[in-house]
Design a protein around this motif. Structure first.
Motif: not given
Lengths: 329, 297
Positions: B30-42, B47-50
């Motif tokens: 997963i890339s950071p923008p996709v994850l950010a959208r899914d979780l609704q976080i900045p 990217s830190e989670i990844l």
């Protein structure tokens, strides 16, 4: 991490920062030495005017630590304390600290008449001056707490007056009497532990000497454990039934107290002579001085002490002493 | 679920699970923008989670693929290391013999004893001896002295330093090496300047200083010895919860061991003995603790 809802990296950083702030500042030992030489009277010691003891203790009773006087009843602990209180109240040009003294007198042994007698006999040039006796005696505050609880309450006020730099010596006579009234067991240990921490931190922050007296109790033979290579166990007297009696006395208040005091001076009587032993001290060898109690307080009969190696430095004898109790000073 | 092992905060973990990411492998592509959208976080948080996820994955892989476990050493390497490691002399020949040359680096040594027996004296002696050059039995390094009881006396340290200088001058005549005659130019006061002194008045300060030691030592690379006098003093009072006390002490012991190994220093704990007298329930817990420490050496 669960508690603060943050990641591991933040927690590690937070712990590191909190530790850095909570940690006390660091000093090199050289700067400590220079500070003491510059800022404190007599480089951080209260001279006792007993030449042998002052030499051995690098100047006298050290500031900032606990000094303990322990010995059987009537040996001279209170006399020593009264002399020290007087010395601390003297002006600096006479070798004193020019300050107030707080004397915690639990067993009502403090006698102002005796104190003045000591003063007049030891420092006639000061005490014969007009009004000096009143001034010196006026600097010594005597407190008589009836229980440990009262003492604990007054400790806070004592702390304030010490930190305002008026008080230069604290004498507690005696600690054992204060604590002995409390209930046995873990409550007592806990309470003694709290007082130990408080008094030590008070000594540390205010850089004043704190002198505490302690009583003795008899030692039961279970405690006399020896290593096999130390040779024969010291004299134990057997009675007809075959039980063992130990002729030794040990300081009261236990081993935690023994660790907490920095300097332990043991007063004892042996074959009618009184001895003061430097039993525990980070700056002196184990050494014994004979002393007498005279009208001017405690005086050494010899300023050259005898070094005493081995376990005898810690033992407390009370031989031939009951005859001495009836002498008049 | 290996998501649970990730080093992220509880809310982030909760959001990941709620969004359907239950294993590390699901995060690997997963890339950071996709994850950010899914979780609704900045996006920065994503990217830190990844990054945390990829770290956990790397650890897992290395355990699986390699035959040698990360961090292990062979006994032969350890033997070579031990042979070359230096010791700090205690100035007592018999004691040095028993200890195999002196106090070892990379180890925690505990000295215990009844009051007044000489533990603090030995501590001050070592703080001075570590500063001796290597030829004279020291490490040429500085020392940290953590004082919890207030029994450190500067006058005594000065006396010991003066005696050490005299001793070194005397010994210099016996050394058959050709080095500069003024090699031993340390004055007693120089010894004192190289001892860092911390005065600890409570157990919280003690825990703080042990945590802070790591940073302090990385700032002062020439510290070679840490002395703690004494490790258990503040823990003997003010503690109602005995289990907590044991946990704190054990945790501190482990930190010290790790510190010793990491920075190649010698750590010395001076601990007062409770003795054999069982005066109260308090001492019973203490007796249990004392046998525990030696086996951590």
């Amino acid at each position: 991490m669960e508690l603060l809802d943050v990641g591991l990296a933040e927690v590690t950083l937070a712990v590191a920062q909190v530790s850095a702030i909570a940690c006390p500042p660091c000093q090199t030992v050289l700067s400590l030495l220079e500070q003491r030489v510059q800022d404190e009277y007599f480089t951080g010691h209260l001279p006792t005017r007993l030449k042998g003891l002052d030499d051995v203790l690098c100047g006298g009773i050290p500031f900032g630590v606990l000094t303990e006087l322990v010995g059987p009843a009537g040996i001279g602990k209170t006399q020593f304390c009264m002399k020290l209180s007087l010395l601390a109240s003297l002006p600096p040009n006479f070798g004193g600290l020019d300050g107030h003294v707080i004397y915690i007198d639990v067993e009502s042994k403090f006698s102002s008449r005796r104190m003045i007698e000591i003063g007049v006999n030891s420092f006639p040039e000061i005490f014969h001056m007009e009004g000096m006796a009143q001034e010196m005696a006026g600097r010594i505050l005597v407190l008589r707490p009836a229980s440990l609880a009262e003492f604990t309450e007054s400790l806070q006020q004592i702390k304030v007056s010490i930190l305002q730099r008026q008080v230069k010596l604290l004498v507690i006579d005696s600690m054992a009497a204060l604590v002995s009234g409390e209930e046995q067991g873990s409550r007592r240990q806990y309470s003694l532990g709290w007082h130990i921490s408080f008094i030590k931190s008070l000594a540390e922050f205010s850089r004043i000497p704190i002198v505490v007296t302690n009583q003795v109790r008899s030692q039961n033979c279970d405690e006399a454990s020896q290593y096999p290579f130390q040779g024969a166990v010291p004299s134990m007297v057997d009675d007809a039934v075959g039980n063992r009696f130990d002729s030794h006395l040990v300081p009261a208040l236990g081993i935690h107290w023994a660790h907490a005091v920095t300097i332990r001076l043991v007063l004892e009587a042996k074959s009618g002579a009184r001895l003061i032993k430097v039993a525990k001290s980070p700056i002196s060898p184990p050494i014994v001085f004979p002393f007498n109690i005279t009208s001017s307080g405690i005086l050494f009969t010899s300023d050259v002490g005898i070094e005493m190696t081995g376990p005898q430095i810690n033992t407390i004898q009370n031989q031939g002493h009951s005859g001495i109790l009836n002498f008049s000073s | 679920m290996d998501i649970l092992r990730m080093a992220v905060s509880a809310t982030q973990r909760g959001k990941l699970i709620a969004a359907g990411y239950t294993s590390l492998s699901s995060l690997s592509s997963i890339s950071p923008p996709v994850l950010a959208r899914d979780l609704q976080i900045p996006e920065s948080e994503a990217s830190e989670i990844l990054k945390a996820a990829s770290q956990s994955v790397r650890l897992d892989n290395s355990n699986g693929c390699h035959a040698i476990i990360a961090g292990a050493q062979t006994a032969w390497d350890m033997l070579n290391e031990e042979d070359t490691s230096r010791c700090i002399t205690t100035s007592c020949a018999d004691l040095d013999n028993i200890l195999g040359g002196g106090i070892n680096c990379k180890e925690v040594t505990e000295i215990g004893g009844v009051p007044g027996i000489g533990k603090t004296q030995l501590g001050i002696q070592l703080a001075v001896n570590v500063q001796r050059p290597a030829d004279y039995g020291g490490l040429g390094g500085k020392a940290i002295y953590i004082d919890t009881e207030g029994s450190f006396m500067v006058e005594r340290a000065l006396q010991i330093a003066e005696a050490c200088v005299e001793d070194m001058l005397e010994y210099r005549g016996f050394l058959r090496k050709n080095f500069e005659p003024c090699h031993v130019s340390m004055q007693p006061k120089d010894f004192l300047a190289n001892i860092f002194y911390f005065r600890i008045c409570s157990y919280t300060e003690q825990l703080a200083v042990v945590n802070y030691l790591d940073k302090f030592i990385s700032d002062h690379k020439d510290v070679k010895l840490v002395i703690i006098d004494s490790v258990t003093f503040h823990f003997r009072q003010d503690f109602d919860d005995m289990a907590l006390r044991t946990r704190l002490l054990s945790g501190m012991a482990l930190k010290l061991i790790k510190l010793a190994k990491k920075n190649s220093l010698a750590v010395r704990n001076l601990s007062p003995f409770a003795g054999c007298s069982l005066e109260s329930g308090d001492d019973q817990v203490f007796k249990w603790f004392i046998p525990f420490i030696p086996c951590l050496r």
